[in-house]
Design an enzyme around this catalytic site. Structure first.
Site, PDB file in Angstrom:
ATOM      1  N   SER A 162       1.400   4.157   9.795  1.00 11.22           N
ATOM      2  CA  SER A 162       1.200   5.579  10.117  1.00 11.22           C
ATOM      3  C   SER A 162       2.487   6.194  10.674  1.00 11.22           C
ATOM      4  O   SER A 162       2.548   7.396  10.876  1.00 11.22           O
ATOM      5  CB  SER A 162       0.058   5.736  11.119  1.00 11.22           C
ATOM      6  OG  SER A 162       0.367   4.997  12.283  1.00 11.22           O
ATOM      7  N   ASN A 205      -3.017   6.443   7.600  1.00  8.57           N
ATOM      8  CA  ASN A 205      -3.870   5.757   8.563  1.00  8.57           C
ATOM      9  C   ASN A 205      -4.493   4.565   7.831  1.00  8.57           C
ATOM     10  O   ASN A 205      -5.146   4.736   6.795  1.00  8.57           O
ATOM     11  CB  ASN A 205      -4.950   6.723   9.056  1.00  8.57           C
ATOM     12  CG  ASN A 205      -5.880   6.052  10.043  1.00  8.57           C
ATOM     13  OD1 ASN A 205      -6.300   4.898   9.870  1.00  8.57           O
ATOM     14  ND2 ASN A 205      -6.214   6.773  11.078  1.00  8.57           N
ATOM     15  N   PHE A 209      -0.043  -2.149   8.334  1.00  6.17           N
ATOM     16  CA  PHE A 209       0.632  -2.068   9.632  1.00  6.17           C
ATOM     17  C   PHE A 209       2.006  -2.767   9.510  1.00  6.17           C
ATOM     18  O   PHE A 209       2.312  -3.699  10.241  1.00  6.17           O
ATOM     19  CB  PHE A 209      -0.185  -2.704  10.767  1.00  6.17           C
ATOM     20  CG  PHE A 209      -1.596  -2.189  10.876  1.00  6.17           C
ATOM     21  CD1 PHE A 209      -1.861  -1.003  11.561  1.00  6.17           C
ATOM     22  CD2 PHE A 209      -2.656  -2.878  10.303  1.00  6.17           C
ATOM     23  CE1 PHE A 209      -3.169  -0.529  11.687  1.00  6.17           C
ATOM     24  CE2 PHE A 209      -3.963  -2.403  10.420  1.00  6.17           C
ATOM     25  CZ  PHE A 209      -4.220  -1.232  11.115  1.00  6.17           C
ATOM     26  N   CYS A 265      -2.919  -9.196  18.171  1.00  7.11           N
ATOM     27  CA  CYS A 265      -2.033  -9.441  19.317  1.00  7.11           C
ATOM     28  C   CYS A 265      -2.709  -9.002  20.617  1.00  7.11           C
ATOM     29  O   CYS A 265      -2.067  -8.857  21.647  1.00  7.11           O
ATOM     30  CB  CYS A 265      -0.694  -8.739  19.130  1.00  7.11           C
ATOM     31  SG  CYS A 265      -0.829  -6.984  18.857  1.00  7.11           S
TER      32      CYS A 265
HETATM   33  N1  SAH Z   1       3.555  -6.068  11.112  1.00  8.04           N
HETATM   34  C1  SAH Z   1       4.596  -5.478  11.922  1.00  8.04           C
HETATM   35  C2  SAH Z   1       4.153  -5.107  13.319  1.00  8.04           C
HETATM   36  C3  SAH Z   1       3.013  -4.159  13.359  1.00  8.04           C
HETATM   37  S1  SAH Z   1       2.882  -3.337  14.872  1.00  8.04           S
HETATM   38  C4  SAH Z   1       5.774  -6.418  12.007  1.00  8.04           C
HETATM   39  O1  SAH Z   1       5.614  -7.601  11.749  1.00  8.04           O
HETATM   40  O2  SAH Z   1       6.855  -5.973  12.386  1.00  8.04           O
HETATM   41  C5  SAH Z   1       1.625  -2.215  14.531  1.00  8.04           C
HETATM   42  C6  SAH Z   1       2.014  -1.075  13.607  1.00  8.04           C
HETATM   43  O3  SAH Z   1       0.839  -0.353  13.327  1.00  8.04           O
HETATM   44  C7  SAH Z   1       2.991  -0.073  14.176  1.00  8.04           C
HETATM   45  O4  SAH Z   1       4.085   0.050  13.297  1.00  8.04           O
HETATM   46  C8  SAH Z   1       2.210   1.250  14.214  1.00  8.04           C
HETATM   47  O5  SAH Z   1       3.012   2.360  13.833  1.00  8.04           O
HETATM   48  C9  SAH Z   1       1.150   1.014  13.184  1.00  8.04           C
HETATM   49  N2  SAH Z   1      -0.113   1.728  13.365  1.00  8.04           N
HETATM   50  C10 SAH Z   1      -0.813   1.940  14.485  1.00  8.04           C
HETATM   51  N3  SAH Z   1      -1.985   2.553  14.208  1.00  8.04           N
HETATM   52  C11 SAH Z   1      -2.029   2.693  12.870  1.00  8.04           C
HETATM   53  C12 SAH Z   1      -2.991   3.214  11.951  1.00  8.04           C
HETATM   54  N4  SAH Z   1      -4.161   3.691  12.402  1.00  8.04           N
HETATM   55  N5  SAH Z   1      -2.718   3.203  10.644  1.00  8.04           N
HETATM   56  C13 SAH Z   1      -1.554   2.694  10.183  1.00  8.04           C
HETATM   57  N6  SAH Z   1      -0.606   2.186  10.996  1.00  8.04           N
HETATM   58  C14 SAH Z   1      -0.843   2.178  12.322  1.00  8.04           C
END
Ligand code: SAH
Length: 445
Positions: free
Chosen positions: A303, A328, A281, A389
């Site tokens: 994703s 994902n 993520f 969060c």
């Molecule tokens: N770690 C990041 C913030 C993450 S926010 C930072 O510090 O800036 C959550 C992220 O998860 C978003 O970018 C979103 O696109 C992604 N996301 C949401 N569902 C997801 C999934 N099932 N698989 C991969 N990424 C996902």
């Protein structure tokens, strides 16, 4: 906005609502509102506790000085001033325990105090949350600063009327003289607050400026501060945190553009990170870019393709080689752990799985799965950085998730740091909702 000479509008709340305020909270739910008299949506109201026997006797006016015939009958008590929302489930957001006669002055003072707080406590960055709603006693207003751009979010009725906008915009502009102020609109929030639709875009602050500032601008020391209201021309800048550089496109990305609340956690994670790292993520590479300074190899997973494209530009800006994978996270972690892949550092920073109390159980299952997979993939001595969060998943819940994942994966975990959100997102005691981010850093053996 001038001080009101006529009697201010009043909202009467139940004893339960009043107890909540007396316990330090600032919200009163609609179910605890007993009477609303002549109140406009978003107005500043006086809040009083219903007198009487605790039943819904909205019309019962008992003066505090009058002799009460029955000792069980309580007088009507004033609780201070609040913003009222006619639409939200949170009907009342307290702004002062005293009656507020001059809201403009209060808002200006609070904005100055919020800025002073950041000057005192925020370091190693030119991007931070300048106004954090309840965290700065300005409930419903969010303002983030990204170098010379401000990005704001109006979350409640109180901040939306033009006169109120003039107040906070002129104060922000006078204090910071930003190159642009951008409003990021969350259509869902506007709908919930029954506010008219509005586009994200730059805000024309010229009309909102104080004369002195307008004069300065016209004096040619700077070019104009903003374009036409609602314009969607790209507004970009570069910001830095902990020595890492980031590109910023004010009208792109999630939230106001970055997850500033993780800033201090990036630096903490970097301290322990080593070897091969996986940032799950990753969004625009926040953790990954920091880890790249201490790790041999870093892979970021998300994703969202646009997020990874921005992440890649950030990597180039910092002269780093990072592998980005669009996937994902659940599928990828399952495939990788089944295939026996190993890492020395794994970061899990998923989006808020529990947006409400009702989804808490499902969210906990999601966190459990992610953490279990990650633990299986960590080499002995490896570092796990796990975040949540979701306000509705507590710090205790996240620790429980981690312990049960550790048991299931037969790993021994020691907590190195139990962290929260960065200091520019102040959490206020009494308003637990202002503390929402959890970040646990542990070492696995
Ligand atoms: N770690 C990041 C913030 C993450 S926010 C930072 O510090 O800036 C959550 C992220 O998860 C978003 O970018 C979103 O696109 C992604 N996301 C949401 N569902 C997801 C999934 N099932 N698989 C991969 N990424 C996902």
């Amino acid at each position: 906005m001038t001080a009101d000479k006529v009697a201010p509008p009043t909202v009467t709340i139940s004893r339960r609502g009043a107890d909540r305020i007396r316990a330090g909270h600032v919200w009163v739910y609609r179910s605890d509102v007993v009477a609303v008299e002549g109140v406009q949506p978003g107005a500043v109201v006086l809040v009083q506790e219903a007198g009487g026997t605790g039943q819904r006797h909205a019309d019962r006016r008992v003066s505090t000085t009058r002799k009460l015939p029955d000792k069980n009958v309580r007088p009507t008590r004033s609780l201070g001033s609040a913003f009222y929302s006619s639409a939200s489930e949170i009907a009342i957001r307290m702004i002062s325990p005293k009656p507020v006669n001059d809201i403009e002055r209060l808002v200006r003072e609070r904005i100055r105090a919020a800025i002073a707080y950041r000057e005192r406590f925020v370091e190693n960055t030119n991007a931070y949350r300048l106004i954090f709603s309840e965290g700065d006693s300005l409930p419903g207003l969010i303002v983030d600063k990204y170098n010379d751009i401000l990005s704001l979010q109006v979350l409640t009725q109180a901040w939306d009327p033009e006169p109120m906008r003039q107040v906070f915009l002129s104060e922000l502009q006078a204090a910071l003289q930003s190159r642009a102020i951008v409003e990021r609109v969350d259509p869902r929030v506007r709908k919930l607050e029954q506010l008219p639709e509005r586009e994200s875009g730059t805000i024309d602050t010229r009309g909102a400026m104080e004369p002195a500032l307008t004069d300065r601008l016209q004096g040619g020391s700077r070019t104009g501060t903003s374009s036409v209201d609602g314009s969607t021309t790209a507004i970009t800048t570069e910001f830095h945190m902990n020595g890492v550089r980031f590109l910023y496109d004010a009208l792109a990305g999630q939230k106001t553009g970055a997850f500033l609340d993780q800033r201090e956690n990036y630096a903490a994670a970097e301290k322990y990170a080593r070897g091969e790292a996986l940032d799950v993520f990753t969004y625009q590479g926040g953790f990954a870019l920091h880890l790249a300074r201490t790790c041999e190899k870093v892979t970021g997973v998300d994703s969202s393709r646009p997020a990874l494209e921005a992440a890649d530009q950030n990597a180039a800006l910092n002269g780093r080689e990072i592998e980005w994978i669009e996937a994902n996270a659940f599928d990828l972690l399952r495939d990788y752990s089944d295939a026996g892949r190993k890492y020395d550092t794994i970061v899990l920073d998923p989006p808020a799985f529990a947006k409400s109390r009702q989804t808490r159980e499902t969210a906990i299952r999601g966190y459990k799965e992610l953490n279990l997979r990650a633990l299986k993939m960590l080499r002995p001595g490896g570092i796990l950085v796990t975040c949540s969060c979701s306000y509705h998943v507590s710090a205790g819940d996240l620790l429980d998730v981690l312990s049960s994942a550790a048991l299931d994966s037969h790993r021994n975990l020691r907590i190195l740091e139990n962290r929260g959100q960065a200091k520019d997102h102040p959490s206020v005691l009494g308003v637990p909702e202002t503390a929402y981010l959890k970040c646990l850093i542990s070492v696995v053996s």
